[in-house]
Motif scaffolding. Structure first.
Motif, PDB file in Angstrom:
ATOM      1  N   ASP A 234       0.853  -1.256  -0.056  1.00 33.50           N
ATOM      2  CA  ASP A 234      -0.158   0.070  -0.122  1.00 33.50           C
ATOM      3  C   ASP A 234       0.917   1.210  -0.006  1.00 33.50           C
ATOM      4  OD1 ASP A 234      -2.741  -1.055   0.279  1.00 33.50           O
ATOM      5  OD2 ASP A 234      -1.728  -2.039   2.216  1.00 33.50           O
ATOM      6  N   LYS A 235       1.109   1.872  -1.115  1.00 41.12           N
ATOM      7  CA  LYS A 235       1.573   3.003  -1.223  1.00 41.12           C
ATOM      8  C   LYS A 235       1.350   4.213  -0.122  1.00 41.12           C
ATOM      9  CE  LYS A 235       1.246   3.762  -5.663  1.00 41.12           C
ATOM     10  NZ  LYS A 235       1.375   4.665  -6.855  1.00 41.12           N
ATOM     11  N   GLY A 236      -0.123   4.287   0.079  1.00 40.88           N
ATOM     12  CA  GLY A 236      -0.719   5.255   0.976  1.00 40.88           C
ATOM     13  C   GLY A 236       0.137   5.215   2.507  1.00 40.88           C
ATOM     14  N   LEU A 237       0.546   4.250   2.548  1.00 40.96           N
ATOM     15  CA  LEU A 237       1.127   3.625   4.007  1.00 40.96           C
ATOM     16  C   LEU A 237       2.472   4.326   4.324  1.00 40.96           C
ATOM     17  CD1 LEU A 237      -0.855   0.338   5.242  1.00 40.96           C
ATOM     18  CD2 LEU A 237      -1.525   2.824   5.624  1.00 40.96           C
ATOM     19  N   LEU A 238       3.185   4.518   3.092  1.00 39.52           N
ATOM     20  CA  LEU A 238       4.461   5.098   3.099  1.00 39.52           C
ATOM     21  C   LEU A 238       4.462   6.391   3.702  1.00 39.52           C
ATOM     22  CD1 LEU A 238       5.813   3.869  -0.585  1.00 39.52           C
ATOM     23  CD2 LEU A 238       6.442   2.811   1.687  1.00 39.52           C
ATOM     24  N   GLN A 239       5.610   6.675   4.470  1.00 38.66           N
ATOM     25  CA  GLN A 239       5.760   8.067   5.038  1.00 38.66           C
ATOM     26  C   GLN A 239       6.732   9.227   4.528  1.00 38.66           C
ATOM     27  OE1 GLN A 239       6.179   7.667   9.123  1.00 38.66           O
ATOM     28  NE2 GLN A 239       4.378   6.712   9.654  1.00 38.66           N
ATOM     29  N   ILE A 240       6.115  10.132   4.491  1.00 41.65           N
ATOM     30  CA  ILE A 240       6.797  11.472   4.505  1.00 41.65           C
ATOM     31  C   ILE A 240       6.721  12.411   5.595  1.00 41.65           C
ATOM     32  CG2 ILE A 240       7.112  11.350   1.907  1.00 41.65           C
ATOM     33  CD1 ILE A 240       4.984  13.699   1.654  1.00 41.65           C
ATOM     34  N   GLY A 241       7.735  13.140   6.137  1.00 40.57           N
ATOM     35  CA  GLY A 241       7.387  13.925   7.095  1.00 40.57           C
ATOM     36  C   GLY A 241       6.787  13.356   8.317  1.00 40.57           C
ATOM     37  N   GLY A 242       7.193  12.215   8.657  1.00 38.08           N
ATOM     38  CA  GLY A 242       6.688  11.392   9.778  1.00 38.08           C
ATOM     39  C   GLY A 242       5.019  11.208   9.881  1.00 38.08           C
ATOM     40  N   GLN A 243       4.507  11.224   8.626  1.00 37.08           N
ATOM     41  CA  GLN A 243       3.189  10.987   8.400  1.00 37.08           C
ATOM     42  C   GLN A 243       2.998   9.945   7.148  1.00 37.08           C
ATOM     43  OE1 GLN A 243      -0.549  13.516   9.269  1.00 37.08           O
ATOM     44  NE2 GLN A 243       0.924  14.890   8.659  1.00 37.08           N
ATOM     45  N   SER A 244       1.956   9.096   7.028  1.00 38.77           N
ATOM     46  CA  SER A 244       1.801   8.367   6.091  1.00 38.77           C
ATOM     47  C   SER A 244       1.272   9.429   4.714  1.00 38.77           C
ATOM     48  CB  SER A 244       0.809   7.311   6.081  1.00 38.77           C
ATOM     49  OG  SER A 244      -0.733   7.881   6.428  1.00 38.77           O
ATOM     50  N   LEU A 245       1.337   8.926   3.444  1.00 41.02           N
ATOM     51  CA  LEU A 245       0.869   9.614   2.179  1.00 41.02           C
ATOM     52  C   LEU A 245      -0.562   9.676   2.581  1.00 41.02           C
ATOM     53  CD1 LEU A 245       2.986   8.037  -0.608  1.00 41.02           C
ATOM     54  CD2 LEU A 245       3.247  10.232   0.601  1.00 41.02           C
ATOM     55  N   LEU A 246      -1.277   8.692   3.091  1.00 42.59           N
ATOM     56  CA  LEU A 246      -2.437   8.729   3.238  1.00 42.59           C
ATOM     57  C   LEU A 246      -3.073   9.778   4.201  1.00 42.59           C
ATOM     58  CD1 LEU A 246      -5.315   7.506   2.369  1.00 42.59           C
ATOM     59  CD2 LEU A 246      -4.807   5.436   3.925  1.00 42.59           C
ATOM     60  N   ASN A 247      -2.501   9.903   5.151  1.00 40.48           N
ATOM     61  CA  ASN A 247      -2.799  10.895   6.025  1.00 40.48           C
ATOM     62  C   ASN A 247      -2.753  12.320   5.689  1.00 40.48           C
ATOM     63  OD1 ASN A 247      -3.869   9.767   8.689  1.00 40.48           O
ATOM     64  ND2 ASN A 247      -1.731   8.937   9.347  1.00 40.48           N
ATOM     65  N   HIS A 248      -1.614  12.753   4.821  1.00 41.79           N
ATOM     66  CA  HIS A 248      -1.689  13.724   4.164  1.00 41.79           C
ATOM     67  C   HIS A 248      -2.650  14.021   3.398  1.00 41.79           C
ATOM     68  CE1 HIS A 248       2.651  15.020   5.385  1.00 41.79           C
ATOM     69  NE2 HIS A 248       3.078  13.917   5.142  1.00 41.79           N
ATOM     70  N   VAL A 249      -3.100  13.027   2.524  1.00 38.04           N
ATOM     71  CA  VAL A 249      -4.640  13.039   1.708  1.00 38.04           C
ATOM     72  C   VAL A 249      -5.679  13.732   2.462  1.00 38.04           C
ATOM     73  CG1 VAL A 249      -5.814  11.900   0.103  1.00 38.04           C
ATOM     74  CG2 VAL A 249      -3.413  11.847  -0.191  1.00 38.04           C
ATOM     75  N   ILE A 250      -5.703  12.725   3.586  1.00 35.78           N
ATOM     76  CA  ILE A 250      -6.986  12.796   4.279  1.00 35.78           C
ATOM     77  C   ILE A 250      -6.914  14.529   5.134  1.00 35.78           C
ATOM     78  CG2 ILE A 250      -7.973  12.478   6.561  1.00 35.78           C
ATOM     79  CD1 ILE A 250      -6.832   9.482   6.064  1.00 35.78           C
ATOM     80  N   ASP A 251      -5.705  14.825   5.596  1.00 41.74           N
ATOM     81  CA  ASP A 251      -5.627  16.209   6.034  1.00 41.74           C
ATOM     82  C   ASP A 251      -6.237  17.255   5.170  1.00 41.74           C
ATOM     83  OD1 ASP A 251      -4.853  15.231   8.500  1.00 41.74           O
ATOM     84  OD2 ASP A 251      -2.764  15.706   8.220  1.00 41.74           O
TER      85      ASP A 251
END
Length: 214
Positions: free
Chosen positions: A21-38
């Protein structure tokens, strides 16, 4: 106009990242998915994640996880259909989709898509960005924009038409949207493309750098 529901598409196979799952990879200490959600959650009336397989791997996300509603890996349109079916159950008229691996999606995504749909009986709009530099040269000037088919505004009213098209073998997003007089909403691509998505390890490293400008 009532805010649409939001659907994050996470059904890709991630072959260039070695699967998973690419969305679970992290940048800036957060998953890509969490960045999208935010970025997406303030723009919509509710949010769900389209993903297949065991939903428990997304347990920390605390969103409804909805699988494709047709069998076989049918690409992003299958995720759109799953989102439309879920939205119909919620009594919603439309959804906006975004990809799970695009951490810099526009904060005015929904605003621009809905503005472009003004006057449409069934709002259907895809996001685009201008082609510049080498991209424009390679296209010979025939295409002035890049379409981003995983970012769009979709009407619940056309979900059964989409289901029939998918069951008939249609897979290309723009073929279906063009059939229904789909429109385009243009987004600026400066200082970088807001629809930049992470496909490779190099992309992930670049996303980490771009995060400082986002």
């Amino acid at each position: 106009m009532t805010k649409p529901l939001g659907i994050i598409l996470a059904g890709g196979l991630a072959t260039r990242m070695g699967g998973g799952d690419k969305g679970l990879l992290q940048i800036g200490g957060q998953s890509l998915l969490n960045h999208v959600i935010d970025r997406l959650s303030p723009q919509v009336s509710g949010l769900a994640l389209n993903a297949n397989g065991d939903p428990e791997r997304f347990a920390e996300i605390t969103l409804p996880v909805i699988p494709d509603t047709i069998e076989g890996f049918a690409g992003p349109l299958a995720g759109v259909l799953a989102g439309l079916d879920w939205a119909a159950e919620q009594g919603a008229d439309s959804i906006v989709t975004a990809a799970a691996d695009t951490p810099f999606l526009p904060r005015d995504l929904v605003e621009r898509l809905t503005a472009a749909a003004e006057g449409q009986t069934h709002p259907l709009v895809l996001a685009t960005t201008p082609r510049t530099g080498d991209e424009a040269l390679k296209s010979g000037g025939s295409k002035r924009v890049n379409r981003h088919p995983t970012f769009g505004l979709w009407p619940v009213a056309l979900r059964n038409d989409l289901r029939a098209a998918l069951n008939d073998g249609l897979r290309k997003v723009v073929l279906w949207t063009d059939q229904h007089d789909g429109r385009e909403a243009l987004f600026p691509a400066e200082p970088f493309d807001p629809f930049f998505n992470v496909n490779t390890p190099d992309d992930l490293a670049l996303a980490e750098k771009l995060l400082e400008q986002a």
